[in-house]
Design an enzyme around this catalytic site. Sequence first.
Site, PDB file in Angstrom:
ATOM      1  N   HIS A   1      -1.050   5.493   7.969  1.00 19.13           N
ATOM      2  CA  HIS A   1      -2.161   4.571   7.677  1.00 19.13           C
ATOM      3  C   HIS A   1      -2.169   3.448   8.694  1.00 19.13           C
ATOM      4  O   HIS A   1      -1.152   2.788   8.921  1.00 19.13           O
ATOM      5  CB  HIS A   1      -2.029   3.976   6.279  1.00 19.13           C
ATOM      6  CG  HIS A   1      -2.995   2.853   6.021  1.00 19.13           C
ATOM      7  ND1 HIS A   1      -4.359   2.994   6.178  1.00 19.13           N
ATOM      8  CD2 HIS A   1      -2.796   1.562   5.647  1.00 19.13           C
ATOM      9  CE1 HIS A   1      -4.958   1.846   5.895  1.00 19.13           C
ATOM     10  NE2 HIS A   1      -4.021   0.962   5.579  1.00 19.13           N
TER      11      HIS A   1
ATOM     12  N   HIS B   1     -11.627  -1.013   6.631  1.00 17.35           N
ATOM     13  CA  HIS B   1     -10.176  -1.110   6.515  1.00 17.35           C
ATOM     14  C   HIS B   1      -9.460  -0.397   7.662  1.00 17.35           C
ATOM     15  O   HIS B   1      -8.677  -1.001   8.381  1.00 17.35           O
ATOM     16  CB  HIS B   1      -9.750  -0.526   5.163  1.00 17.35           C
ATOM     17  CG  HIS B   1      -8.313  -0.731   4.829  1.00 17.35           C
ATOM     18  ND1 HIS B   1      -7.836  -0.669   3.532  1.00 17.35           N
ATOM     19  CD2 HIS B   1      -7.225  -0.971   5.585  1.00 17.35           C
ATOM     20  CE1 HIS B   1      -6.529  -0.872   3.530  1.00 17.35           C
ATOM     21  NE2 HIS B   1      -6.135  -1.052   4.763  1.00 17.35           N
TER      22      HIS B   1
ATOM     23  N   HIS C   1      -5.017   0.520  11.136  1.00 20.17           N
ATOM     24  CA  HIS C   1      -6.223  -0.302  11.108  1.00 20.17           C
ATOM     25  C   HIS C   1      -6.889  -0.429  12.476  1.00 20.17           C
ATOM     26  O   HIS C   1      -7.556  -1.428  12.747  1.00 20.17           O
ATOM     27  CB  HIS C   1      -5.891  -1.709  10.608  1.00 20.17           C
ATOM     28  CG  HIS C   1      -5.049  -1.737   9.378  1.00 20.17           C
ATOM     29  ND1 HIS C   1      -3.692  -1.930   9.424  1.00 20.17           N
ATOM     30  CD2 HIS C   1      -5.374  -1.574   8.069  1.00 20.17           C
ATOM     31  CE1 HIS C   1      -3.198  -1.895   8.187  1.00 20.17           C
ATOM     32  NE2 HIS C   1      -4.195  -1.678   7.349  1.00 20.17           N
TER      33      HIS C   1
ATOM     34  N   GLU D   1       0.796  -1.226   0.000  1.00 17.01           N
ATOM     35  CA  GLU D   1       0.000   0.000   0.000  1.00 17.01           C
ATOM     36  C   GLU D   1       0.833   1.284   0.000  1.00 17.01           C
ATOM     37  O   GLU D   1       0.362   2.329   0.448  1.00 17.01           O
ATOM     38  CB  GLU D   1      -0.948  -0.003   1.196  1.00 17.01           C
ATOM     39  CG  GLU D   1      -2.036  -1.056   1.099  1.00 17.01           C
ATOM     40  CD  GLU D   1      -3.108  -0.849   2.135  1.00 17.01           C
ATOM     41  OE1 GLU D   1      -4.245  -0.574   1.747  1.00 17.01           O
ATOM     42  OE2 GLU D   1      -2.812  -0.960   3.340  1.00 17.01           O
TER      43      GLU D   1
END
Length: 275
Positions: free
Chosen positions: A102, A184, A104, A83
């Site tokens: 980023h 996500h 989760h 990613e």
Amino acid sequence: MKPANITQLLATYIHALHILHYHGVLDGYGHLSVRNPDNPATFFTIYQMAPALVSGLDDIGEYRVSDSERARPGNPDAKDTVERFIHGETLKRYPDVNVVLHGHAEEMVAYSISRVPLRAATHMSPIIGEEVPNFDITKFYRPNDTQDFLVRNQRLGAALAAEFDTSSNSNTYPRHNVVLMRSHGFAAVATDVKMATYEGIFALTNAKIEASALMLQHAYTGQAAQGRDGIAYLTPRQIYDSWQTERGIVDKPWALWVREVQVNPLYVNELDPDQ
């Protein structure tokens, strides 16, 4: 312009990865990137490994902003994170953004799959803003795409980057600091590593506080079921003023956060002279 101390920057970067794991923002997955101050056309991010286990230069690659591919050969034994396009496309769209995060965290995922808006509920979380967009990757899938919710290419990375939106005052920094990602997790942007760490920790804190308040309010009055949550969220003025305050004192918690990971044997930072 004096060249930046890249070793010092990456030492701070490794601390940030460890801190974000320690505080539950990142788990065995997730990643953080930082733009190269000596060459804004490239950025640094970890290879495909758990953030908590990053310890030195062999764990970090340099990538081109233009296509999120390696700018240097780097570690030949390391795999690129799938990613990395989250980072490249966001840095490409917003020249004044220097760091992309980023993760989760399950508390954030809960908001991404419900109709409950994530809103600023505490003065420590003004980065939430008045609203948090929710990026639904399924709207951008093509028939042959792998539909696993991962941002696997430039097209999907660009779609996510657009969700941050441009400010009415600037096309170089986005309107939103945080974007949810359906089923996500979330992504966040900042001008520097310390601020991105702050954003990650307090976005998660805000999600927990809001969820707890909603459960308490619903148990006490039942109003949540009627569409009236009764929570005292921050006003636009309170968000703005709190943000001006908090962005100026991020060094205060940073010193504590660094010490927490320095004394924990799980975390190794080869670039930190004090560890």
